[in-house]
Enzyme design. Structure first.
Site: not given
Length: 325
Positions: A40, A51, A53, A101, A151, A263, A269
């Site tokens: 959950r 990358g 962006i 994706r 990539s 994080s 980037d």
């Protein structure tokens, strides 16, 4: 240089970021990430990713300007394009040959470990590659910095950067590449002289065929790549030990800032964003390293796929420690 001038200065060269394999980034958390049961999760945060962006998003956050050339397709591509528009980013869209994706990051709240699931993009044909080369060549105005980050989607050849350089030959355009795998290996062989080639320490050790335990080892390898014609400047990230660059302004090391790591998504980037913006504003390697490190560390302080806050970048940039090596 006045404090913060690398961030707030008005004059800059045009920056074009190229993202052939973008992703709709979803980030969430669960109490524990374990197999065989339903997990959950919290409601996800949704951000445009990939990358180039991320580079454009971070540049915008620190007061710079760029244009993002992005390959988008299908319903996911439509959603991602809407998010880019909502973020106020100038976008040049090219059509991807299939659905854009998605990627998913899940943080285990018990261990604070982050699990990242990255899906492949759509398969490209030779005609799609030719169209992308045409689009980038048309968008790369004289004097611009073109950033290739991230990539390649399936079907895009490893020598895409070499083909692009051939298309841009003779133009006053600087190409900054931050990639991996076979594409990085080709660039490192000196097939074409980039303006900037960036990699991390594991990639550098893979290319070198040996460990690079000390900063001087990394600096020597970066210098060797410059001498071999890979790029005018080579930047190698050493993780918590900062970043090293070798180029016409000498060899430099920038300390990594000691910040709480929430994080690491988008940190690399964000480094590229700060570095690219600094050189677009005429700064040298040392100042570009300082702004790149500030952007990367500020992004590490943000949850999920969030990127750097300008106030954090300004503070960290003023605290930068950049030394010759």
């Amino acid at each position: 240089m006045a404090a913060g001038a690398g961030i707030t200065g008005a004059d800059q060269a045009p920056i074009l970021t190229v993202t052939l394999n973008p992703a709709l980034d979803l980030s969430t958390s669960a109490e524990q990430v374990v197999p065989d049961i339903k997990l959950r999760c919290e409601a996800p945060a949704v951000d445009p990713g990939g990358g180039g962006i991320n580079v454009s998003r971070a540049i915008s956050r620190i007061g710079g300007r760029s244009t993002a050339l992005v390959a988008l397709g299908g319903g996911t591509g439509t959603q991602l394009g809407r998010l880019l528009n909502e973020a106020g980013l100038p976008v040049l869209r090219i059509n991807a040959p299939g659905d854009t994706r998605q990627s998913l990051s899940v943080t285990d709240r018990t261990t604070e470990k982050q699990f990242r699931f990255v899906l492949p993009g759509p398969e490209w044909a030779a005609a799609d590659v030719a169209d992308a080369l045409d689009a980038v060549a048309a968008a790369a105005v004289p004097g611009s910095i073109v950033v290739l980050s991230g990539s390649n989607p399936p079907g895009v050849p490893d020598d895409f950067v070499l083909r692009l350089c051939a298309r841009l030959r003779g133009r006053p355009v600087r190409l900054l590449m931050d990639s991996s795998g076979a594409a990085l290996a080709l660039a490192a062989r000196g097939k074409v002289r980039l303006a900037v080639l960036r990699m991390d320490d594991a990639e550098a050790e893979g290319l070198a065929g040996r460990k690079l335990p000390e900063r001087r080892d990394t600096a020597d390898f970066a210098s060797a790549l410059v001498a071999a014609g890979a790029a005018q400047t080579v930047v190698i990230a050493r993780g918590a030990d900062g970043n090293i660059a070798a180029g016409p302004d000498g060899r430099w090391h920038v300390e990594a800032h000691r910040v709480p790591i929430v994080s690491k998504i988008g940190a690399g980037d964000s480094f590229v964003a700060g570095y690219a913006l600094a050189i677009a504003r005429g700064r040298g390697i040392a100042e570009a390293l300082g702004l790149g490190a500030a952007c990367a560390s500020a992004t590490c302080m943000m949850p999920g796929t969030g990127l750097c806050r300008p106030d954090d970048v300004m503070r960290l940039y003023q605290e930068r420690v950049v030394t010759p090596i």
